[in-house]
Motif scaffolding. Structure first.
Motif, PDB file in Angstrom:
ATOM      1  N   ALA A 525       0.834  -1.204   0.000  1.00 47.61           N
ATOM      2  CA  ALA A 525       0.000   0.000   0.000  1.00 47.61           C
ATOM      3  C   ALA A 525       0.868   1.252   0.000  1.00 47.61           C
ATOM      4  CB  ALA A 525      -0.922   0.007   1.219  1.00 47.61           C
ATOM      5  N   SER A 526       0.353   2.308  -0.616  1.00 45.72           N
ATOM      6  CA  SER A 526       1.045   3.590  -0.565  1.00 45.72           C
ATOM      7  C   SER A 526       0.868   4.198   0.814  1.00 45.72           C
ATOM      8  CB  SER A 526       0.481   4.524  -1.633  1.00 45.72           C
ATOM      9  OG  SER A 526      -0.890   4.798  -1.377  1.00 45.72           O
ATOM     10  N   LEU A 532      -2.924   0.538   7.791  1.00 46.35           N
ATOM     11  CA  LEU A 532      -2.138   0.242   8.999  1.00 46.35           C
ATOM     12  C   LEU A 532      -0.924   1.155   9.111  1.00 46.35           C
ATOM     13  CD1 LEU A 532      -2.213  -3.678   8.913  1.00 46.35           C
ATOM     14  CD2 LEU A 532      -3.721  -2.132  10.186  1.00 46.35           C
ATOM     15  N   GLY A 533      -0.996   2.303   8.458  1.00 43.62           N
ATOM     16  CA  GLY A 533       0.165   3.196   8.419  1.00 43.62           C
ATOM     17  C   GLY A 533       0.648   3.628   9.781  1.00 43.62           C
ATOM     18  N   GLY A 561      -5.451  -4.989  -5.415  1.00 45.28           N
ATOM     19  CA  GLY A 561      -5.634  -4.195  -4.209  1.00 45.28           C
ATOM     20  C   GLY A 561      -4.323  -4.042  -3.456  1.00 45.28           C
ATOM     21  N   GLN A 562      -4.435  -3.880  -2.165  1.00 45.06           N
ATOM     22  CA  GLN A 562      -3.276  -3.691  -1.319  1.00 45.06           C
ATOM     23  C   GLN A 562      -3.101  -4.897  -0.403  1.00 45.06           C
ATOM     24  OE1 GLN A 562      -4.024  -0.164   0.876  1.00 45.06           O
ATOM     25  NE2 GLN A 562      -4.347   1.120  -0.922  1.00 45.06           N
ATOM     26  N   ALA A 583      -6.825  -5.311   1.062  1.00 44.34           N
ATOM     27  CA  ALA A 583      -7.805  -4.218   1.086  1.00 44.34           C
ATOM     28  C   ALA A 583      -7.878  -3.566  -0.285  1.00 44.34           C
ATOM     29  CB  ALA A 583      -7.429  -3.178   2.140  1.00 44.34           C
ATOM     30  N   THR A 584      -9.046  -3.055  -0.602  1.00 44.75           N
ATOM     31  CA  THR A 584      -9.245  -2.319  -1.842  1.00 44.75           C
ATOM     32  C   THR A 584     -10.491  -1.471  -1.682  1.00 44.75           C
ATOM     33  OG1 THR A 584      -9.374  -2.485  -4.250  1.00 44.75           O
ATOM     34  CG2 THR A 584     -10.683  -4.050  -2.989  1.00 44.75           C
ATOM     35  N   ARG A 585     -10.735  -0.601  -2.669  1.00 45.05           N
ATOM     36  CA  ARG A 585     -11.960   0.186  -2.692  1.00 45.05           C
ATOM     37  C   ARG A 585     -12.963  -0.488  -3.596  1.00 45.05           C
ATOM     38  NH1 ARG A 585     -11.107   5.605  -1.049  1.00 45.05           N
ATOM     39  NH2 ARG A 585     -13.361   5.841  -1.238  1.00 45.05           N
TER      40      ARG A 585
END
Length: 800
Positions: A525-526, A532-533, A561-562, A583-585
């Protein structure tokens, strides 16, 4: 034949009457006086009268011819055949005016306008563009078009018009925007206009010229983006580009790129003083450009929050935090984090604002972000709770999720009173019911966690999709106790995740006590989308004791996705690890993003993994819920020149606040998307002015408040090498010429020289002047000859 100076010709020809009038006056009858020899003279005159009259007529004609020839010479006659041979083509000038953010640079030492505003690069570019139009000749057939380059670029006067005065008036009304310059798109508009003109036959014999009025700094001239070819055949259909020479001096500038809370979900405390004792962590991102980049410097930033009823001013509030940013040599970007007190409000809109000190570009000194204080988050756990009391060996995934979300609330009624309001719903309550008949907790949910997806029918999946379209976060885990996971296809088809999951779980890692595979803390993920950043720095320690024994696999679409968590690569080969949490949108029918979808490929069950019994479980679930809810809300921060995300047909925008010191305050004018008269928005309805905008539907109801910030990609004031710019422009196939702007914008002489003045054919004035001189010499000789006066050598008198 035609004349270049017809007025002088008329005046000169009128002067031809002068010799005639003098001749007539000289012939008036006089009173004769008789004297002795008169009869001899009269006799001689009568004998020579016819010859004398002829001589007088010849002299009069010669004198009239001299004046006529001089008049013709002053009139500059042009023979038609010569004019046709020397006729130059009419010119079509397309002005590409850079009205982007970079052009707001205040010019040091420049004149001050009548309004008191310092002259800017944009004002100088506009003046040069007007000078270029002034060099055109409407009688010759010249035309002018106008294209503004601030994104999204558009043609204001396309096709080109012959009414040059009207084009000038349109140009004078153009204002600088907070958008980034898009010269490739502006050139594409020019290319299409030139091609259309020549295809329709209107451009035959015309000289196509594209005038680029811009400082051409790094922020406005992205040399990495190619420009379109302006002519299909440059030899047969040449096009010229005239560009202002790039600015040669750098100017220091600091821009506020963004302001945002570290947690997108901000929960208000019960006493209305804000979350966590009234403070939230706010991050401010900045960038700088100019000569000072190569040396240390300090910037001051003010950060404050305003409640929805107090956003009419761009001035800092009393609670504003002022922080210093210490730049090191060579540093171009920086971030600072401040703890900010929230306004005393239990819920509602709050505006975060960050502003740096004034510098070269005013438009990028401030950024805003609206957030919503929430009283709490409604979480629904769909699944069956265990009836075995406190025996954790028999806990279901629904039990583990409920415990992780509300660890201190043992009773169901207690779980509905915290910041995370947890309720439980059996899967059967979602089966075979219409959307309006779903349980109230499901209809009002912010998060829905599905622990037994195999029990859902098609109607239940459609209900989940409808919830996702409203921005609800969905979390799905495999069904514990089911050998075959048939629900995976429904997940992909209904929510558009792009994943194809295996239907059966596989055993991973070693068997026995302490067996299983370890989980790695790496992610694909970016930084902005990592759910979970905030927890990521602590994950290595929290993941160390966790093991996974069984796991579903991603057969296809693992990159769709991520990957938030994955198994460690035990082989050390560096091959891709198997995802554990993804995860994704979710996607709308039209491809627009909805709420977040998080899929666990291992359920929180001790028969699959020991994760539920480890310290990671509580922070992992809570962070996923808080970040997912916050990031599921449609974005409320836009960029000037870019269509506001989530706007669809019938949406209107009302500009409420322009974040400039000189324009702070409420502006209630409604801006209909697509209106050419919308203040602050272009003809397509895209906001080009930074400020706070209210999105409304066709009925005028407010949909959301969006903060539109300046496009700081255009904040780089670094000069660009002129040779590189010329090479970039030459790639269009056009010939390129640079004109120096000068400190005062120039006088227009450079434009005239490069544009080319009207090529008039040479008049035949010189031959006429030579002819007049020759006739004048003949007239003098005839006058002497016709006088019959001679002087004999040695004589003391004159003999006639």
């Amino acid at each position: 034949m035609s004349f270049l100076n017809p007025i002088l010709l008329a005046v000169g020809l009128a002067c031809v009457a002068a010799p005639i009038i003098i001749h007539i006056l000289m012939r008036r009858k006089r009173q004769p006086i008789a004297w002795g020899a008169m009869q001899f003279l009269l006799q001689a005159y009568q004998q020579q009268r016819r010859r004398l009259r002829l001589e007088q007529v010849l002299l009069l004609a010669a004198r009239c011819l001299i004046i006529a020839l001089l008049a013709l010479a002053l009139g500059k006659p042009v023979i038609g055949a010569i004019r046709e041979g020397f006729a130059s083509p009419s010119r079509t000038l397309y002005v590409v005016l850079d009205n982007g953010l970079t052009q707001q640079i205040a010019v040091p030492g420049a004149a001050v306008s009548a309004t008191g505003d310092a002259s800017s690069s944009f004002a100088m570019a506009k003046a040069r563009a007007i000078e270029a139009i002034n060099q055109l000749d409407m009688q010759r057939g010249d035309q002018a078009g106008l294209i503004v380059a601030a994104g999204p670029a558009q043609g204001l006067v396309i096709p080109a018009a012959s009414d040059l005065a009207q084009v000038r008036r349109v140009l004078e009304q153009v204002e600088a925007t907070d958008s980034a310059t898009d010269l490739p798109a502006a050139m594409e508009v020019a290319r299409a206009a030139i091609a259309s003109e020549r295809t329709q036959g209107d451009g035959g014999g015309t000289d196509a010229i594209v005038y680029v009025a811009s400082d051409l700094r790094v922020g406005s001239a992205n040399l990495s983006k190619p420009l379109p070819a302006l002519a299909t055949d440059p030899r047969a259909e040449p096009v010229r580009i005239i560009a202002m020479a790039p600015a040669s001096s750098g100017i220091d500038n600091v821009s506020v790129r963004a302001v945002s809370p570290l947690r997108p979900l901000v929960l208000a405390s019960k006493d209305g003083g804000g979350p966590d004792a009234g403070l939230i962590a706010v991050r401010v991102d900045l960038a700088r450009a100019g000569p000072s980049v190569n040396s240390p410097s300090i910037s001051q930033v003010s950060v404050w929050a305003a409640a929805a009823g107090a956003i009419a001013s761009a001035s800092p509030s009393e609670s504003a935090q002022r922080v210093s940013v210490n730049w090191t040599s060579g540093q171009t970007t920086a971030s600072v984090t401040v703890s900010l007190a929230m306004p005393a409000a239990p819920s509602g809109d709050v505006l975060l604002v960050a502003r740096c000190d004034a510098d070269a570009i005013a438009g990028d000194n401030i950024a805003a972000a609206p957030i919503t204080l929430r009283a709490g988050v409604n979480v629904v756990v769909v699944g069956t709770l265990s009836a075995a009391g406190n025996k954790i060996d028999s806990f279901s995934p629904a039990d583990w999720f409920t415990l992780a979300l509300a660890p201190a609330q043992a009773q169901a009624w207690q779980r509905l009173s915290g910041e995370l309001r947890v309720s439980n719903v059996e899967s059967r309550e979602l089966l075979g019911v219409a959307a309006e008949q779903l349980p109230v907790s499901v209809r009002e949910a912010d998060v829905i966690i599905v622990t037994q997806p195999h029990e859902l029918d098609d109607g239940a999946w459609r209900a989940l999709r409808a919830a996702s379209n409203r921005g609800v976060m969905l979390m799905v885990t495999p069904s514990d106790g089911e050998q075959t996971q048939l629900w995976a296809d429904n997940l992909t088809e209904t929510l558009g995740t792009g994943w194809k999951l295996s239907r059966e779980a596989s055993v991973v890692g070693a068997s026995g006590d302490g067996g299983g595979a370890a989980i790695a803390g790496t992610t694909s993920a970016s930084a902005n989308d990592d759910l979970l950043g905030i927890l990521r720095p602590e994950l290595p320690d929290l993941l160390r004791p966790v093991r996974v024994q069984r796991l579903l696999s991603v057969v296809e679409g693992s990159t769709a996705g991520q990957v938030l968590l994955s198994l460690e690569d035990a082989s050390g080969s560096g091959s891709a690890s198997r995802p554990v949490v993804m995860a994704t949108r979710a996607k709308f029918e039209r491809g627009q993003q909805a709420g977040w979808v998080v899929v666990w490929l291992v359920p929180p069950s001790l028969s699959w993994t020991d994760l539920p019994a480890k310290p990671l479980m509580v922070p992992l679930v809570q962070e996923l819920v808080r970040q997912g809810v916050g990031k599921s809300v449609p974005t409320r921060v836009g960029v000037a020149g870019v269509a506001i995300a989530g706007t669809r047909g019938g949406v209107e925008a009302a500009k409420q606040v322009v974040w400039r010191e000189e324009a702070a305050g409420i502006d209630a004018q409604l801006l209909a998307l697509g209106s050419a008269n919308a203040t602050g928005a272009n003809a397509r309805g895209v906001p080009q002015a930074a400020g706070l905008w209210a999105m409304r539907d066709a009925a005028g109801q407010r949909i959301a408040t969006v903060a539109v910030n300046a496009d700081t990609s255009a904040s780089d004031t670094t000069p660009v090498d002129a040779a590189a710019v010329e090479k970039w422009l030459s790639a269009t196939g056009a010939s390129v010429a640079m004109v120096e702007a000068g400190a005062s914008g120039g006088t227009g002489n450079e434009n005239a020289q490069v544009l080319g003045s009207s090529r008039q054919p040479p008049p035949i004035s010189l031959p006429l002047l030579i002819a007049a001189a020759i006739v004048a010499m003949l007239e003098a000789l005839m006058a002497r000859w016709f006088s019959h006066a001679t002087v004999e050598k040695g004589a003391q008198g004159v003999t006639t």
